[in-house]
Design an enzyme around this catalytic site. Sequence first.
Site, mmCIF file in Angstrom:
data_model
loop_
_atom_site.group_PDB
_atom_site.id
_atom_site.type_symbol
_atom_site.label_atom_id
_atom_site.label_comp_id
_atom_site.label_asym_id
_atom_site.label_seq_id
_atom_site.Cartn_x
_atom_site.Cartn_y
_atom_site.Cartn_z
ATOM 1 N N ARG A 174 87.384 -0.854 -72.291
ATOM 2 C CA ARG A 174 86.675 0.165 -71.488
ATOM 3 C C ARG A 174 85.199 0.315 -71.881
ATOM 4 N NH1 ARG A 174 90.488 -0.933 -69.473
ATOM 5 N NH2 ARG A 174 92.336 0.311 -69.007
ATOM 6 N N SER A 225 93.000 8.577 -66.494
ATOM 7 C CA SER A 225 93.095 9.045 -67.890
ATOM 8 C C SER A 225 91.782 9.696 -68.298
ATOM 9 C CB SER A 225 93.343 7.870 -68.830
ATOM 10 O OG SER A 225 94.559 7.261 -68.511
ATOM 11 N N GLU A 315 87.060 8.773 -71.582
ATOM 12 C CA GLU A 315 86.824 7.592 -70.741
ATOM 13 C C GLU A 315 85.940 8.034 -69.566
ATOM 14 O OE1 GLU A 315 90.411 5.295 -70.004
ATOM 15 O OE2 GLU A 315 89.644 4.730 -68.031
HETATM 16 C C1 LIG Z 1 93.869 8.220 -59.949
HETATM 17 C C2 LIG Z 1 92.996 7.423 -60.855
HETATM 18 C C3 LIG Z 1 93.530 6.379 -61.587
HETATM 19 C C4 LIG Z 1 92.710 5.594 -62.426
HETATM 20 N N1 LIG Z 1 93.265 4.567 -63.114
HETATM 21 C C5 LIG Z 1 92.474 3.759 -63.867
HETATM 22 C C6 LIG Z 1 93.030 2.620 -64.540
HETATM 23 O O1 LIG Z 1 94.214 2.336 -64.466
HETATM 24 N N2 LIG Z 1 92.182 1.858 -65.274
HETATM 25 C C7 LIG Z 1 90.844 2.118 -65.359
HETATM 26 O O2 LIG Z 1 90.124 1.359 -66.037
HETATM 27 N N3 LIG Z 1 90.301 3.193 -64.746
HETATM 28 C C8 LIG Z 1 91.075 4.009 -63.997
HETATM 29 N N4 LIG Z 1 90.547 5.109 -63.360
HETATM 30 C C9 LIG Z 1 89.134 5.443 -63.565
HETATM 31 C C10 LIG Z 1 88.207 4.898 -62.438
HETATM 32 O O3 LIG Z 1 88.943 4.418 -61.373
HETATM 33 C C11 LIG Z 1 87.343 3.784 -62.976
HETATM 34 O O4 LIG Z 1 86.580 4.223 -64.062
HETATM 35 C C12 LIG Z 1 86.388 3.246 -61.899
HETATM 36 O O5 LIG Z 1 85.866 2.009 -62.332
HETATM 37 C C13 LIG Z 1 85.267 4.211 -61.550
HETATM 38 O O6 LIG Z 1 84.636 3.739 -60.378
HETATM 39 P P1 LIG Z 1 83.652 4.640 -59.516
HETATM 40 O O7 LIG Z 1 82.982 3.746 -58.514
HETATM 41 O O8 LIG Z 1 84.373 5.796 -58.958
HETATM 42 O O9 LIG Z 1 82.578 5.076 -60.592
HETATM 43 P P2 LIG Z 1 81.979 6.539 -60.882
HETATM 44 O O10 LIG Z 1 83.076 7.420 -61.326
HETATM 45 O O11 LIG Z 1 81.155 6.985 -59.739
HETATM 46 O O12 LIG Z 1 81.021 6.208 -62.100
HETATM 47 C C14 LIG Z 1 81.543 5.840 -63.346
HETATM 48 C C15 LIG Z 1 80.401 5.288 -64.184
HETATM 49 O O13 LIG Z 1 79.996 4.035 -63.644
HETATM 50 C C16 LIG Z 1 78.579 3.990 -63.589
HETATM 51 N N5 LIG Z 1 78.214 3.114 -62.459
HETATM 52 C C17 LIG Z 1 78.652 3.224 -61.181
HETATM 53 N N6 LIG Z 1 78.140 2.216 -60.435
HETATM 54 C C18 LIG Z 1 77.368 1.474 -61.273
HETATM 55 C C19 LIG Z 1 76.566 0.296 -61.109
HETATM 56 N N7 LIG Z 1 76.454 -0.325 -59.924
HETATM 57 N N8 LIG Z 1 75.913 -0.190 -62.181
HETATM 58 C C20 LIG Z 1 76.009 0.427 -63.390
HETATM 59 N N9 LIG Z 1 76.740 1.531 -63.613
HETATM 60 C C21 LIG Z 1 77.418 2.045 -62.569
HETATM 61 C C22 LIG Z 1 78.144 5.422 -63.362
HETATM 62 O O14 LIG Z 1 76.814 5.630 -63.799
HETATM 63 C C23 LIG Z 1 79.169 6.187 -64.206
HETATM 64 O O15 LIG Z 1 78.702 6.292 -65.549
HETATM 65 C C24 LIG Z 1 91.334 5.905 -62.529
HETATM 66 C C25 LIG Z 1 90.796 6.966 -61.786
HETATM 67 C C26 LIG Z 1 91.617 7.715 -60.956
HETATM 68 C C27 LIG Z 1 91.033 8.837 -60.150
#
Ligand SMILES: Cc1cc2nc3c(=O)[nH]c(=O)nc-3n(C[C@H](O)[C@H](O)[C@H](O)COP(=O)(O)OP(=O)(O)OC[C@H]3O[C@@H](n4cnc5c(N)ncnc54)[C@H](O)[C@@H]3O)c2cc1C
Length: 326
Positions: A174, A225, A315
């Site tokens: 992560r 998480s 996380e």
């Molecule tokens: C129901 C649920 C289940 C989940 N299960 C998992 C799982 O099994 N495994 C897992 O790893 N995660 C899981 N997650 C967490 C989440 O899905 C991941 O962290 C996902 O990658 C976040 O994507 P996002 O586009 O929503 O990012 P955001 O939440 O909008 O941003 C997260 C971070 O990414 C950065 N970011 C976004 N875009 C960019 C870019 N283009 N360049 C650089 N930085 C950037 C942002 O600055 C921020 O710090 C889960 C979340 C939910 C709600």
Amino acid sequence: MTARKEIVLQLASIPNVSVSEGMLLSERTRFGIGGPADLYVEAASEPAFSAALRIARSSGAGYSVIGAGTNLIISDAGFDGIVLRFTADKISNDGAIVCAAAGAELQALVDYSIERGLRGLETMTGIPGSVGAAVYGNAGAYGHSIDERVERVRFLDGNTVRSFTASECQFRYRESNFKEHKEWIILSVELRMTPAPAAELRQTADDILKVRLAKYPADMKCAGSIFKNLILAELPESVRLQIPERVIRDGKAPSAYFLEQVGAKGMHRGGVRVADYHANLIYNAGGGSARDLCALISELKVRVHSRFGLELEEEVQYVGFSRAAD
Ligand SMILES: Cc1cc2nc3c(=O)[nH]c(=O)nc-3n(C[C@H](O)[C@H](O)[C@H](O)COP(=O)(O)OP(=O)(O)OC[C@H]3O[C@@H](n4cnc5c(N)ncnc54)[C@H](O)[C@@H]3O)c2cc1C
């Protein structure tokens, strides 16, 4: 004309950019929590994002880049500056090499690969959010994470477009180099997949999705998480000896185990609750605030620290807090 108005006009004049003033960020997070952004900007192409970022950087206002908001805690006060989102979402492939723009949905990339009989991402089915954030946080599930397939990542270092090999991204559990350089914004990623029967990949994905939907119902306002799991080898022996073998997975001790021992399940602050079936899952049951969420997270960290001497690490990422690296 005020300096702010000037910035709005400059941003709005860029093709493929949309600008909203005072956008409520609770509408942009899965938690449904977060106050307004002074300016909220979406850019649908690389030149558009690059131009918008240049303006944001030179404006003197703070800026923060978000993805789909599925892993964010945004302050109740919102963000006093410019929130940017890159929404380009093209996915293509040349044989087993798949290229995805950072704004594509991770699930769209998973489905694209499965449909073309390309193995490598099927275990990530059901992880919400964008491809860019998945690379940023090295997302993964079921024993695999995206770094296993990454060949190259293109990113904007604030000024120019650069490209890293997977080893230069310094992926860990992560974690990646991008988490330590918030000014580096991922534009696209190239992944190397392995040919495999599409039906077999779809079956794997469908089986996983069923389990995931039972744990995270589609309408649950959460971030998955809250805390990272702990790497077993890094724990003091006295703690390791207390962890039952059955809970250890892929060399990690689940945070949920420690949280459960300190009575986390079912705890709540205002409208924010810890699931009564999973101690590392916090959700907004209705009317929850960032204040409630942060208070609950800190209470959980304190309890785990005083019982086990361990520092749990979030996380989830923070936006709009002075302590956050945004
Ligand atoms: C129901 C649920 C289940 C989940 N299960 C998992 C799982 O099994 N495994 C897992 O790893 N995660 C899981 N997650 C967490 C989440 O899905 C991941 O962290 C996902 O990658 C976040 O994507 P996002 O586009 O929503 O990012 P955001 O939440 O909008 O941003 C997260 C971070 O990414 C950065 N970011 C976004 N875009 C960019 C870019 N283009 N360049 C650089 N930085 C950037 C942002 O600055 C921020 O710090 C889960 C979340 C939910 C709600």
